[in-house]
Design an enzyme around this catalytic site. Structure first.
Site, PDB file in Angstrom:
ATOM      1  N   GLY A   9      15.883  45.314 -21.789  1.00  0.00           N
ATOM      2  CA  GLY A   9      15.436  43.947 -21.991  1.00  0.00           C
ATOM      3  C   GLY A   9      16.533  43.153 -22.696  1.00  0.00           C
ATOM      4  N   GLY A  12      22.524  40.810 -23.130  1.00  0.00           N
ATOM      5  CA  GLY A  12      23.956  41.068 -23.368  1.00  0.00           C
ATOM      6  C   GLY A  12      24.392  42.347 -22.673  1.00  0.00           C
ATOM      7  N   LYS A  13      23.577  43.400 -22.842  1.00  0.00           N
ATOM      8  CA  LYS A  13      23.870  44.671 -22.159  1.00  0.00           C
ATOM      9  C   LYS A  13      23.882  44.461 -20.656  1.00  0.00           C
ATOM     10  CE  LYS A  13      21.439  48.117 -25.014  1.00  0.00           C
ATOM     11  NZ  LYS A  13      20.352  49.111 -24.957  1.00  0.00           N
ATOM     12  N   ASP A  70      21.048  53.472 -24.225  1.00  0.00           N
ATOM     13  CA  ASP A  70      20.674  53.413 -25.639  1.00  0.00           C
ATOM     14  C   ASP A  70      21.966  53.460 -26.429  1.00  0.00           C
ATOM     15  OD1 ASP A  70      18.209  53.315 -27.382  1.00  0.00           O
ATOM     16  OD2 ASP A  70      19.444  54.799 -28.401  1.00  0.00           O
ATOM     17  N   SER A  71      22.127  52.519 -27.322  1.00  0.00           N
ATOM     18  CA  SER A  71      23.406  52.402 -27.999  1.00  0.00           C
ATOM     19  C   SER A  71      23.212  52.001 -29.447  1.00  0.00           C
ATOM     20  CB  SER A  71      24.278  51.377 -27.260  1.00  0.00           C
ATOM     21  OG  SER A  71      23.520  50.250 -26.874  1.00  0.00           O
ATOM     22  N   GLY A 154      25.259  40.996 -30.464  1.00  0.00           N
ATOM     23  CA  GLY A 154      24.947  41.934 -31.546  1.00  0.00           C
ATOM     24  C   GLY A 154      26.016  42.026 -32.631  1.00  0.00           C
ATOM     25  N   ASP A 156      29.148  42.739 -32.333  1.00  0.00           N
ATOM     26  CA  ASP A 156      30.533  42.543 -31.869  1.00  0.00           C
ATOM     27  C   ASP A 156      31.412  41.745 -32.846  1.00  0.00           C
ATOM     28  OD1 ASP A 156      30.708  44.034 -29.479  1.00  0.00           O
ATOM     29  OD2 ASP A 156      29.652  42.490 -28.367  1.00  0.00           O
TER      30      ASP A 156
HETATM   31  P1  ITT Z   1      16.895  47.870 -24.691  1.00  0.00           P
HETATM   32  O1  ITT Z   1      16.307  49.029 -25.464  1.00  0.00           O
HETATM   33  O2  ITT Z   1      15.882  47.020 -24.035  1.00  0.00           O
HETATM   34  O3  ITT Z   1      18.009  48.293 -23.777  1.00  0.00           O
HETATM   35  P2  ITT Z   1      17.909  47.060 -27.299  1.00  0.00           P
HETATM   36  O4  ITT Z   1      18.747  45.911 -27.755  1.00  0.00           O
HETATM   37  O5  ITT Z   1      16.621  47.331 -28.041  1.00  0.00           O
HETATM   38  O6  ITT Z   1      17.617  46.853 -25.728  1.00  0.00           O
HETATM   39  P3  ITT Z   1      19.006  49.602 -28.196  1.00  0.00           P
HETATM   40  O7  ITT Z   1      17.717  50.119 -28.727  1.00  0.00           O
HETATM   41  O8  ITT Z   1      19.882  50.526 -27.392  1.00  0.00           O
HETATM   42  O9  ITT Z   1      18.814  48.340 -27.248  1.00  0.00           O
HETATM   43  O10 ITT Z   1      19.828  49.019 -29.408  1.00  0.00           O
HETATM   44  C1  ITT Z   1      21.176  48.833 -29.309  1.00  0.00           C
HETATM   45  C2  ITT Z   1      21.633  47.875 -30.394  1.00  0.00           C
HETATM   46  O11 ITT Z   1      22.931  48.295 -30.837  1.00  0.00           O
HETATM   47  C3  ITT Z   1      21.803  46.479 -29.836  1.00  0.00           C
HETATM   48  O12 ITT Z   1      20.630  45.720 -29.949  1.00  0.00           O
HETATM   49  C4  ITT Z   1      22.944  45.952 -30.709  1.00  0.00           C
HETATM   50  O13 ITT Z   1      22.456  45.553 -31.941  1.00  0.00           O
HETATM   51  C5  ITT Z   1      23.796  47.194 -30.946  1.00  0.00           C
HETATM   52  N1  ITT Z   1      24.844  47.297 -29.923  1.00  0.00           N
HETATM   53  C6  ITT Z   1      24.910  48.213 -28.913  1.00  0.00           C
HETATM   54  N2  ITT Z   1      25.958  47.973 -28.119  1.00  0.00           N
HETATM   55  C7  ITT Z   1      26.569  46.887 -28.624  1.00  0.00           C
HETATM   56  C8  ITT Z   1      27.693  46.144 -28.236  1.00  0.00           C
HETATM   57  O14 ITT Z   1      28.385  46.440 -27.145  1.00  0.00           O
HETATM   58  N3  ITT Z   1      28.046  45.105 -28.984  1.00  0.00           N
HETATM   59  C9  ITT Z   1      27.342  44.760 -30.073  1.00  0.00           C
HETATM   60  N4  ITT Z   1      26.251  45.389 -30.505  1.00  0.00           N
HETATM   61  C10 ITT Z   1      25.867  46.461 -29.786  1.00  0.00           C
END
Ligand code: ITT
Length: 196
Positions: A9, A12-13, A70-71, A154, A156
């Site tokens: 959701g 940005g991803k 998941d990141s 996020g 970045d």
């Molecule tokens: P989905 O689960 O719906 O994919 P989410 O934002 O909740 O969306 P995550 O639980 O994987 O996703 O959380 C990852 C968070 O880590 C994300 O919201 C950012 O705060 C941070 N993050 C991950 N990759 C990033 C990036 O490339 N640049 C900046 N922040 C990042």
């Protein structure tokens, strides 16, 4: 794989994913585009577990192959916080300007060499027939002293990559995708999917 639903959701991803997979996977639908509106409890203990939970749920709901990401950001000085809780850190709806300012505050007085951090990304795939797996990669960097750059999303603006002399928010999307945790993990997954 021509058509796949990406279980995220996060806009940005999604933007980055579409660009990275453009050649091998021309039709990537977001959950919204696929008409899938389900709440997924991300209660895994690792990035890979959480990515698998998301991909599995969407493959089951749609009857189509699903990918998930998941990141998170791991700050070494903070015992790898916020880690798998990166989206939920200080509350899911708290603006990133506030979250970033808080991380900078928590590192006040911490010297350059102790500000090490990494972005981690797990990518999972799940097929309706039950096949599933996940891959993971990362990008090493340091937490900066102020927000810099307007690209990305996020954390970045505070994630400084010493080799590039910039934060990931100062990179173009193409530059970020070449070096990022997400770019690397998606390319690993692409390689595996090509073997099918
Ligand atoms: P989905 O689960 O719906 O994919 P989410 O934002 O909740 O969306 P995550 O639980 O994987 O996703 O959380 C990852 C968070 O880590 C994300 O919201 C950012 O705060 C941070 N993050 C991950 N990759 C990033 C990036 O490339 N640049 C900046 N922040 C990042």
């Amino acid at each position: 794989m021509r058509r796949v639903i990406f279980a995220t959701g996060n806009e940005g991803k999604m933007r980055e994913i579409r660009a990275i997979l453009a050649d091998t996977c021309p039709e990537i639908l977001s959950m919204k585009e696929a008409g899938i509106n389900i709440e997924i409890a991300e209660n895994g203990k690792s990035y890979k577990e959480n990515a698998l939970i998301k991909a599995r749920a969407v493959a089951a709901a749609s009857g189509e192959p699903a990918l998930a990401d998941d990141s998170g950001l791991e700050v070494d000085f903070l015992n790898k916080e916020p880690g798998i809780f990166s989206a939920r850190y200080m509350g899911e709806d708290t603006p990133y300007s506030v979250k970033n300012a808080e991380l900078i505050r928590r590192l006040e007085g911490v010297p350059e060499e102790k500000r090490t951090a990494r972005f981690v990304c797990a990518i999972a795939v799940a097929f309706p027939d039950g096949r599933e797996w996940a891959v993971q990669d990362s990008l090493e960097g340091r937490i900066g002293y102020e927000e810099k750059g307007g690209n990305g999303f996020g954390y970045d603006p505070i994630f400084y990559v010493p080799e590039l002399g910039k934060t990931t928010a100062e990179l173009t999307e193409e530059e970020k995708n070449q070096v990022s945790h997400r770019g690397k993990a998606l390319r690993l997954m692409e390689k595996e999917l090509k073997k099918l």
